[in-house]
Design an enzyme around this catalytic site. Structure first.
Site, PDB file in Angstrom:
ATOM      1  N   HIS A   1       0.840  -1.200   0.000  1.00  0.00           N
ATOM      2  CA  HIS A   1       0.000   0.000   0.000  1.00  0.00           C
ATOM      3  C   HIS A   1       0.873   1.247   0.000  1.00  0.00           C
ATOM      4  O   HIS A   1       1.974   1.231   0.546  1.00  0.00           O
ATOM      5  CB  HIS A   1      -0.912   0.009   1.237  1.00  0.00           C
ATOM      6  CG  HIS A   1      -1.775  -1.203   1.337  1.00  0.00           C
ATOM      7  ND1 HIS A   1      -2.976  -1.312   0.696  1.00  0.00           N
ATOM      8  CD2 HIS A   1      -1.597  -2.376   1.995  1.00  0.00           C
ATOM      9  CE1 HIS A   1      -3.510  -2.481   0.956  1.00  0.00           C
ATOM     10  NE2 HIS A   1      -2.687  -3.161   1.752  1.00  0.00           N
TER      11      HIS A   1
ATOM     12  N   GLY B   1       9.507 -21.347  10.196  1.00  0.00           N
ATOM     13  CA  GLY B   1       8.163 -20.970  10.611  1.00  0.00           C
ATOM     14  C   GLY B   1       8.035 -19.493  10.947  1.00  0.00           C
ATOM     15  O   GLY B   1       8.961 -18.881  11.475  1.00  0.00           O
TER      16      GLY B   1
ATOM     17  N   ALA C   1      13.476 -18.918  11.417  1.00  0.00           N
ATOM     18  CA  ALA C   1      12.102 -18.727  11.876  1.00  0.00           C
ATOM     19  C   ALA C   1      11.896 -17.322  12.421  1.00  0.00           C
ATOM     20  O   ALA C   1      12.769 -16.761  13.085  1.00  0.00           O
ATOM     21  CB  ALA C   1      11.770 -19.755  12.951  1.00  0.00           C
TER      22      ALA C   1
END
Length: 195
Positions: A113, A140, A158
């Site tokens: 945006h 993750g 992660a």
């Protein structure tokens, strides 16, 4: 040229346009069906992903649930695995090479945006492609933002937020994600990963 191909990378577009809304709704319907298939329905799961994605290699597995915007802008190679809760906002192209592994709760976001509130409040968006090259492991909870390329043979730790390109053959981590070191011979010799 498809409607999605009319979106120029880095240029503002109106996501509320009727054609885009229709394509997102179609993808959401397919995702609903996919996410509600029984885990043992392996052939149906594969067919559903092949029907959704722009292209697929062989031997891939996308754990349920999985979410995306359109699906048709996603292209995956051979031997791709994603754990639960993968989210791909594929306004622009997302390409995953061969042998890509992703942990749970990974987000690949091509959509962005404007920073100025006037254009943002109008609803304008932009999109930039994401490329993940061969043999990449993404841990993750990793977030990858628009316009990023992750080089082959790299590992993203992660919880990282990848805001810039990552070169090949490195371990990178953090928010923002930074290269920690190259992957080398000592990594090939490790037999106990608790140390």
């Amino acid at each position: 040229m498809t409607v999605l191909q009319e979106i120029v990378p880095g240029k503002l577009y109106d996501p509320a346009r009727e054609e885009y809304a229709f394509l997102r709704q179609e993808a959401k319907s397919k995702l609903y069906d996919y996410n509600n298939l029984h885990p043992k329905e392996e052939k149906l799961r594969e067919k559903a992903i092949r029907d959704l994605f722009g292209s697929c290699g062989s031997n891939f597995w996308i754990e349920q649930p999985f979410y995306c915007d359109y699906g048709s802008n996603i292209h995956i190679g051979d031997n791709v695995y994603s754990n639960h809760n993968l989210v791909i906002l594929d306004v622009a192209e997302v390409r995953l090479g061969n042998n890509v592994i992703m942990g749970p709760n990974v987000g690949l976001y091509t959509a962005g945006h404007p920073l100025d509130s006037e254009r943002r409040l109008k609803g304008d968006e932009f999109a930039l492609p994401i490329y993940i090259e061969d043999n990449v492991w993404i841990g993750g909870g990793v977030t990858v933002v628009p316009g990023v390329t992750i080089g082959k043979d790299s590992v993203i730790a992660a919880g990282s937020v990848v805001v810039k390109n990552i070169p090949s053959g490195v371990v990178a981590a953090g928010n923002p994600c930074r290269v920690l070191r190259e992957i080398g011979d000592k990594d090939r010799a490790i037999t106990d990963f608790r140390k």
